[in-house]
Design a protein around this motif. Structure first.
Motif, PDB file in Angstrom:
ATOM      1  N   ASN A 212      41.499  41.509  35.928  1.00 35.17           N
ATOM      2  CA  ASN A 212      41.655  40.243  35.441  1.00 35.17           C
ATOM      3  C   ASN A 212      40.490  39.323  35.692  1.00 35.17           C
ATOM      4  O   ASN A 212      40.099  38.628  34.852  1.00 35.17           O
TER       5      ASN A 212
ATOM      6  N   GLU B 170      37.318  40.095  35.617  1.00 32.45           N
ATOM      7  CA  GLU B 170      36.459  40.558  34.536  1.00 32.45           C
ATOM      8  C   GLU B 170      36.702  39.864  33.101  1.00 32.45           C
ATOM      9  O   GLU B 170      35.672  39.579  32.631  1.00 32.45           O
ATOM     10  N   LEU B 171      37.948  40.016  32.890  1.00 32.11           N
ATOM     11  CA  LEU B 171      38.630  39.486  31.629  1.00 32.11           C
ATOM     12  C   LEU B 171      38.471  37.686  31.790  1.00 32.11           C
ATOM     13  O   LEU B 171      37.916  37.212  30.495  1.00 32.11           O
ATOM     14  N   ARG B 172      38.410  37.351  32.668  1.00 29.46           N
ATOM     15  CA  ARG B 172      38.399  35.575  32.797  1.00 29.46           C
ATOM     16  C   ARG B 172      36.816  35.375  32.617  1.00 29.46           C
ATOM     17  O   ARG B 172      36.487  34.466  31.983  1.00 29.46           O
ATOM     18  N   ARG B 173      35.900  36.118  33.144  1.00 28.08           N
ATOM     19  CA  ARG B 173      34.448  35.992  33.048  1.00 28.08           C
ATOM     20  C   ARG B 173      34.085  36.161  31.716  1.00 28.08           C
ATOM     21  O   ARG B 173      33.376  35.496  31.219  1.00 28.08           O
ATOM     22  N   ALA B 174      34.669  37.133  30.968  1.00 24.05           N
ATOM     23  CA  ALA B 174      34.334  37.362  29.354  1.00 24.05           C
ATOM     24  C   ALA B 174      34.857  36.163  28.724  1.00 24.05           C
ATOM     25  O   ALA B 174      34.214  35.601  27.755  1.00 24.05           O
ATOM     26  N   GLU B 175      36.051  35.684  29.031  1.00 22.79           N
ATOM     27  CA  GLU B 175      36.731  34.590  28.282  1.00 22.79           C
ATOM     28  C   GLU B 175      35.925  33.160  28.413  1.00 22.79           C
ATOM     29  O   GLU B 175      35.616  32.583  27.532  1.00 22.79           O
ATOM     30  N   ASP B 176      35.236  32.866  29.607  1.00 26.21           N
ATOM     31  CA  ASP B 176      34.561  31.734  29.834  1.00 26.21           C
ATOM     32  C   ASP B 176      33.006  32.148  29.130  1.00 26.21           C
ATOM     33  O   ASP B 176      32.212  31.112  29.231  1.00 26.21           O
TER      34      ASP B 176
END
Length: 105
Positions: free
Chosen positions: A96, A98-104
């Motif tokens: 989760n 990791e995905l939030r970092r990729a989104e940002d």
């Protein structure tokens, strides 16, 4: 591709470096405890060419956590299930983040 030998495997948490006796000693348990958590499905040690169980550092951390719970009075099977769920939660939280970092990005 990682080499199958050399210094890199010393840093590999999944490398099965420890015999049953050494693994049990490291986590303050008995070989019987390691067999019990294996039978409960918590860890599956690799086998040497001679058929001896070999444990990784990752497996020892998991087994040590189960030992803590058993020492607090939790039955082995329940302790193993708790540790599996804790491990799954840690992995989900990591993914989760990791995905939030990729989104940002």
């Amino acid at each position: 591709m990682k080499p199958s030998h050399g210094p890199d495997r010393l840093d590999d948490d999944d490398y099965p470096a420890y015999t049953m006796g050494r693994a049990a000693e490291m986590i303050g348990a008995t070989p019987g405890f390691l067999r019990a958590v294996g039978e409960a499905g918590l860890i599956t040690p690799l086998r040497s060419d001679g058929g001896h169980r070999r444990y990784s550092r990752y497996q020892l951390r998991i087994a040590a956590r189960a030992r803590e719970l058993v020492d607090q009075g939790t039955p082995v099977e329940a302790a193993c299930r708790i540790v599996i769920l804790e491990d799954q939660l840690d992995e989900a939280l990591r993914l989760n983040a990791e995905l939030r970092r990729a989104e940002d990005a």
